[in-house]
Design a protein around this motif. Structure first.
Motif, short mmCIF file in Angstrom:
data_model
loop_
_atom_site.label_atom_id
_atom_site.label_comp_id
_atom_site.label_asym_id
_atom_site.label_seq_id
_atom_site.Cartn_x
_atom_site.Cartn_y
_atom_site.Cartn_z
N TYR A 164 0.82 -1.21 0.00
CA TYR A 164 0.00 0.00 0.00
C TYR A 164 0.86 1.27 0.00
CZ TYR A 164 -3.64 3.35 1.20
OH TYR A 164 -4.50 4.43 1.19
N LYS A 165 2.09 1.15 0.48
CA LYS A 165 2.99 2.31 0.53
C LYS A 165 3.88 2.39 -0.70
CE LYS A 165 3.08 4.51 3.74
NZ LYS A 165 2.24 5.67 4.11
N PHE A 166 3.67 1.49 -1.67
CA PHE A 166 4.52 1.47 -2.87
C PHE A 166 4.42 2.76 -3.67
CE2 PHE A 166 5.95 -2.94 -4.49
CZ PHE A 166 6.53 -3.22 -3.26
N LYS A 167 5.59 3.15 -4.18
CA LYS A 167 5.69 4.27 -5.13
C LYS A 167 5.87 3.68 -6.53
CE LYS A 167 7.85 7.10 -1.57
NZ LYS A 167 7.70 6.06 -0.53
N PRO A 168 5.73 4.48 -7.60
CA PRO A 168 5.87 3.93 -8.97
C PRO A 168 7.14 3.14 -9.19
CG PRO A 168 4.98 6.16 -9.05
CD PRO A 168 5.33 5.91 -7.61
#
Length: 419
Positions: A184-188
């Motif tokens: 859920y905290k992933f960035k591109p």
């Protein structure tokens, strides 16, 4: 910070209840084809603040009555100033203070009780907004297929642990829930790195990212990302509009908080004029009102955009709420409010088998020094002269002698006993 459901005492159960509300709102959005978390946060905030409106009104009533009571309370404090070591004086001070509260039908702990009720709710709100996949079923389900695949992959735990460190998520044990916490905290760039690391599941990685982005992006911003990070990446990529959007989150947060404090100040200023004794308190409050919007902007720079949306929505709703409450309070008769408070107190006493208490009369007796008018120097001298003449004319002993002093005490007691 682990993003699964909170198990904190009191806050955990409240967060679960609030989670059901947010989950219901998101489900309704899905039914009409608008499954967006940013919009869900705004609607969720509106619902919660509407629920808290009765408590807000009670706080405002207490504030209005406090302004009416303060001159009397300050007079009592002034009367007993410097007598902190005198136990009898302190007991008398407490008695007179309680009498003032009783006269207005106010519980001195009333405001604290309302805050004690609201604080756990507000903390739980933060937990829900911060941990959306833990409370919103559809959001969690969007990550579940990828999380299940990662559970079976060799090297997935080490890879996810490294990413967890960069996102600030505690990742002590790999489970489906903890994987979703990190995802859920992933960035591109994290999504791209995951697809490159495990090419066999690249299709499901891309599908998950697409689904999550559809839910997570609000006005072009990923609500799981921090405005500062979005701003820095946008500047590097030359995406000026994205940079402006990221900068608007802390700016709008500060402006909305400032507007809210201004409306609260207006509510306070419409009450009884303050005395000089409260100048330092007013200065402190003014400083707090200026500092809080700045702090809000700083926090919103580093916290996820979703938290910023919540703060802005909350401040705007409070502004609208305050305008309505101020209008209601301005038309309210405080004397009628005091009467209603006393009626409630007497009803409680009746349930306890106690007779109605004449609170107002008791208060007047205990606080009569407050309403006593100041006498002029001439009147004071005249009273002293009359008292002196009285004791001189009625005393047969030699002036200044021990017998004369004893007779004055006797005459004083007799005179006051007759009153």
């Amino acid at each position: 910070m682990l993003l699964t459901k909170s198990t904190t005492f009191i806050i955990g159960p409240i967060a679960s209840i609030l989670g059901y509300i947010m989950n219901a709102i998101f489900w309704l959005q899905e039914q009409i084809g608008i499954a967006n978390i940013g919009l869900c946060i705004i609607l969720f905030t509106i619902v919660i603040y509407v629920i808290l409106t009765p408590l807000t009104i009670q706080q405002q009533k207490f504030s209005r009555l406090s302004s009416r009571m303060n001159p009397e309370l300050q007079a009592i404090q002034k009367k007993y100033k410097g007598k902190n070591q005198d136990q009898a004086a302190m007991m008398k001070m407490n008695e007179e203070t309680q009498a003032v509260y009783a006269k207005y039908g106010v519980n001195p702990m009333g405001s604290c009780v309302q805050l004690l009720i609201q604080m756990p709710i507000l903390f739980a709100l933060y937990r829900v907004i911060w941990n959306i996949p833990a409370y919103v079923t559809s959001v969690k389900d969007a990550f579940m297929p990828l999380a299940q695949k990662l559970m079976d992959l060799s090297g997935a735990e080490k890879f996810m642990t490294e990413i967890a460190k960069s996102t600030g998520v505690a990742f002590k044990e790999m489970t489906e829930n903890t994987l979703i916490d990190v995802l859920y905290k992933f960035k591109p760039d994290n999504w791209a790195a995951l697809a490159d690391k495990f090419p066999d599941i690249s299709d499901i990685v891309m599908d998950t990212q697409k689904t999550v982005d559809h839910m997570n992006y609000f006005l072009g911003l990923n609500i799981a990302d921090a405005p500062l990070q979005i701003f820095m990446r946008a500047i590097s990529a030359g995406a000026i509009l994205l940079a402006i959007g990221a900068a608007l989150i802390p700016i709008l947060s500060a402006v909305s908080q400032w507007m809210n404090t201004k409306l609260m100040t207006v509510s306070t200023n419409t009450q009884a004029p303050q005395k000089k004794e409260q100048n330092s308190m007013d200065s402190t409050m003014k400083m707090m009102n200026n500092v809080m919007p700045i702090m809000s902007a700083v926090f919103c720079l580093t916290l996820p955009v979703g938290m910023g949306i919540y703060w802005i929505a909350g401040a705007v709703i409070r502004c609208i709420q305050q305008l309505i409450i101020n209008k209601k309070m301005d038309s309210m008769d405080l004397d009628e409010l005091v009467k209603q408070n006393l009626e409630k107190i007497n009803k409680k006493r009746a349930k306890q088998g106690l007779p109605p208490q004449k609170i107002t009369n008791t208060a007047k007796i205990n606080t009569k020094h407050i309403e006593r008018p100041e006498i002029s120097a001439e009147e004071k001298q005249e009273k002293i002269k009359k008292s002196t003449d009285y004791y001189k004319n009625t005393s047969t002993a030699k002036p200044g002698s021990l017998a004369s002093k004893a007779q004055m005490v006797k005459q004083y007691n007799e005179r006051n006993a007759r009153k």
